[in-house]
Structures are given as C-alpha cells and as structure tokens.
Design an enzyme around this catalytic site. Sequence first.
Site, short mmCIF file in Angstrom:
data_model
loop_
_atom_site.label_atom_id
_atom_site.label_comp_id
_atom_site.label_asym_id
_atom_site.label_seq_id
_atom_site.Cartn_x
_atom_site.Cartn_y
_atom_site.Cartn_z
N SER A 164 57.50 80.61 72.17
CA SER A 164 57.13 82.01 72.24
C SER A 164 56.61 82.49 73.44
CB SER A 164 55.88 81.63 71.12
OG SER A 164 55.25 83.03 71.00
N TYR B 87 48.17 78.21 67.46
CA TYR B 87 49.42 78.73 67.76
C TYR B 87 49.61 78.56 69.26
CZ TYR B 87 53.81 81.35 67.31
OH TYR B 87 54.90 81.76 67.29
P1 NAD Z 1 59.93 81.91 59.46
O1 NAD Z 1 58.70 81.93 58.65
O2 NAD Z 1 61.23 82.96 58.98
O3 NAD Z 1 60.79 80.66 59.33
C1 NAD Z 1 60.00 79.58 59.59
C2 NAD Z 1 60.95 78.16 59.06
O4 NAD Z 1 59.85 77.07 59.44
C3 NAD Z 1 60.97 78.54 57.70
O5 NAD Z 1 62.38 77.73 57.68
C4 NAD Z 1 60.00 77.37 57.25
O6 NAD Z 1 60.55 76.80 55.84
C5 NAD Z 1 60.03 76.15 58.36
N1 NAD Z 1 58.89 75.37 58.08
C6 NAD Z 1 57.50 75.81 57.93
N2 NAD Z 1 56.84 74.72 57.67
C7 NAD Z 1 57.55 73.66 57.60
C8 NAD Z 1 57.36 72.28 57.25
N3 NAD Z 1 56.05 71.91 56.98
N4 NAD Z 1 58.37 71.66 57.55
C9 NAD Z 1 59.80 72.00 57.51
N5 NAD Z 1 59.82 73.38 57.66
C10 NAD Z 1 58.84 74.26 57.67
O7 NAD Z 1 59.56 82.05 61.03
P2 NAD Z 1 60.39 82.62 62.44
O8 NAD Z 1 59.85 83.82 62.89
O9 NAD Z 1 61.87 82.63 62.02
O10 NAD Z 1 59.85 81.29 63.08
C11 NAD Z 1 60.53 80.50 63.73
C12 NAD Z 1 60.02 79.91 65.22
O11 NAD Z 1 60.17 81.14 66.12
C13 NAD Z 1 58.64 79.49 65.07
O12 NAD Z 1 58.51 78.39 65.67
C14 NAD Z 1 57.70 80.54 65.51
O13 NAD Z 1 56.64 80.43 66.15
C15 NAD Z 1 58.81 81.27 66.60
N6 NAD Z 1 58.57 82.66 67.03
C16 NAD Z 1 58.38 83.54 66.15
C17 NAD Z 1 58.56 84.95 66.52
C18 NAD Z 1 58.37 85.98 65.90
O14 NAD Z 1 57.92 87.30 66.17
N7 NAD Z 1 58.87 85.87 64.37
C19 NAD Z 1 57.95 84.88 67.95
C20 NAD Z 1 57.86 83.85 68.95
C21 NAD Z 1 58.27 82.73 68.41
#
Ligand code: NAD
Length: 266
Positions: free
Chosen positions: A142, A155
């Site tokens: 991130s 985080y």
């Molecule tokens: P999301 O909530 O859509 O997806 C998260 C995924 O992680 C889901 O499939 C969920 O089931 C899984 N997960 C959560 N807890 C779990 C566990 N205990 N065991 C197994 N799986 C688990 O979120 P996203 O935005 O797609 O996030 C994906 C990655 O991107 C994350 O690491 C997040 O920190 C990072 N990220 C997101 C953003 C954003 O703006 N959305 C920005 C920077 C980084």
Amino acid sequence: MSDQFLAGRSALVTGSTSGIGLAVAEALAAAGASVVINGLGSAEQIEQAKAQVSQAGAPTVAFCAADLRDVSAIESMMTEHAGIDILINSAGVQFTAAFADMPAERWDSIIAINLSAAFHTMRLALPNMAERGFGRVVNIASVHGLVASVQKAPYVASKFGLVGMSKVAALEYAAAGSRESGGVTVNCVCPGWVETPLIEPQIQARAAQHGGSREEGVRDLVREKQPSQRMSSTADIAALCLFLCRREAHNMTGAALPVDGGWTSQ
Ligand code: NAD
C-alpha cells in the site's frame, strides 16, 4: 485471446474472493495460468469468484479456505500447492482508530493477516521456486508501506513490514534461476485508493459528513492525499501484477511500486 504467456504456470492468490485479489486472479487466468484462490466469504461469493476466474480462462481453478490467521492452515495450503510458480499475497484487512483507542486484538489480527501470513506463504513457496529457476511473488502492500496516515497504526506497521520483508526475500533469491528461465523475483505493489469493499467504511464515514452522498464521500477521500483525484480500479492494479510475472521482468526485484496518483511524490 490475450497473450498466453502463463500457459503451463500455476498461481496462488490469497484474498482473492474479493477486490484486488480477485482481479489479479482473473488477469493471471486470462494469461493462461491455473489458479488457486483463497479468502473468506459466503459459499455464494466463493462460487462466484471461482466462476469469474474460470471464465477468464484458467485451465483449472481450485479454492483453498485457509484462514490466514491460522499458521497451520497456511502450512497445509502451501503443502497442497507446493508446485505454484506465482504467489500473490493480496489478503488484507483495515481498521481505523486513534492510537489510544485501537483495540489490542485488532493489532494482532491485522499483523497476522497483512504481514505474518505473507511471511509464511513466502518461506514455504520460495525454496521450490528457486529449485525450478522461476518464481514470482507479488505482495499487495500500500502507499501505507511508504508513508503513514493517522488512525492506521497496525495497518501502516503491517505494510511497512511487508515492504521491508519483501526486500529481504528479494535479496536472498536474487541469484536464483537465469535470464532465460525468468529468475525468482519478489516485489510489492503499493496502491493508493482502489475502489473495493476494504475502503467502504472510510467512504461511508466521509459520505456521512456530506449528507450521505457516497459520491461526495469518495471525492472527499481522494482530494485529501491523491493528486490525480481519481481512484484506481482493481483491473489497473492487476495489470501491473501481471507485468511483474513476465519473464522479461526477471531483473525487477525488491521494488515497492506506487500506483497512487502522485500521493507519495508529495
Ligand atoms: P477486499 O476487502 O476486497 O479483499 C480482501 C480479501 O482478503 C478478501 O478476499 C478477504 O476474504 C481476504 N481476507 C481477509 N481476511 C482473511 C483471512 N483471515 N484469511 C484469508 N483471507 C482473508 O480488499 P482489497 O481492497 O481488495 O484489499 C486487497 C489488498 O490490497 C489488501 O492487502 C489491502 O491492504 C491492499 N490495498 C487496498 C487498497 C484499497 O484502496 N482498496 C489500497 C492499498 C492497498
């Protein structure tokens, strides 16, 4: 049909029942990879994710229900899928609260899912990749692996940790394989705002300050730190991950690549 440069390869994408992970799984599938998806969710959500990845073109799609807070579940998953060529660590969770108000159990679960799980998948996948002379690890970190924001102590700690740990792995495996085989690389992708369920609570909190308008909430969130004034789509992030999986990317390793509309340039 898109370039099938991953035909014959197999990939495991953690956190691929939703958001960025699902989009990466689809992109890898469209390039010909067999895909193992993982994540939490209802039976319906999991079936939907499997169907999407299959329709994208994966020769095979498997689902692993491992809860990444459980080290023995991760170990079983990695033993069952020891042959993977590509590992994408996308599972992640967020919770915002001021330092003094952050529940201790949130610290534990965020560190476990966002950081420790990636350590365990990598330590188990990388030796096999090195033996075969090809391997790709892409960790979805991130901007918060590069700069901090208030109310995100666990985080930010998890993402800075992920960036640092990935550099160690990149160094340890830098000499594995060859230019021809593609080598073994470990990189982080560092998105700014990406429209997924993860950030919905933050959008809703901002929307509440604007009479409930979600659109205004998004605008407000992006205005604060992301100079492009627009969010990335999950497919945008997936496209970069896919590039990192190409043989030609054999010398890109240990990088933390921002996709943040200029956020970390300020
Ligand atoms: P999301 O909530 O859509 O997806 C998260 C995924 O992680 C889901 O499939 C969920 O089931 C899984 N997960 C959560 N807890 C779990 C566990 N205990 N065991 C197994 N799986 C688990 O979120 P996203 O935005 O797609 O996030 C994906 C990655 O991107 C994350 O690491 C997040 O920190 C990072 N990220 C997101 C953003 C954003 O703006 N959305 C920005 C920077 C980084």
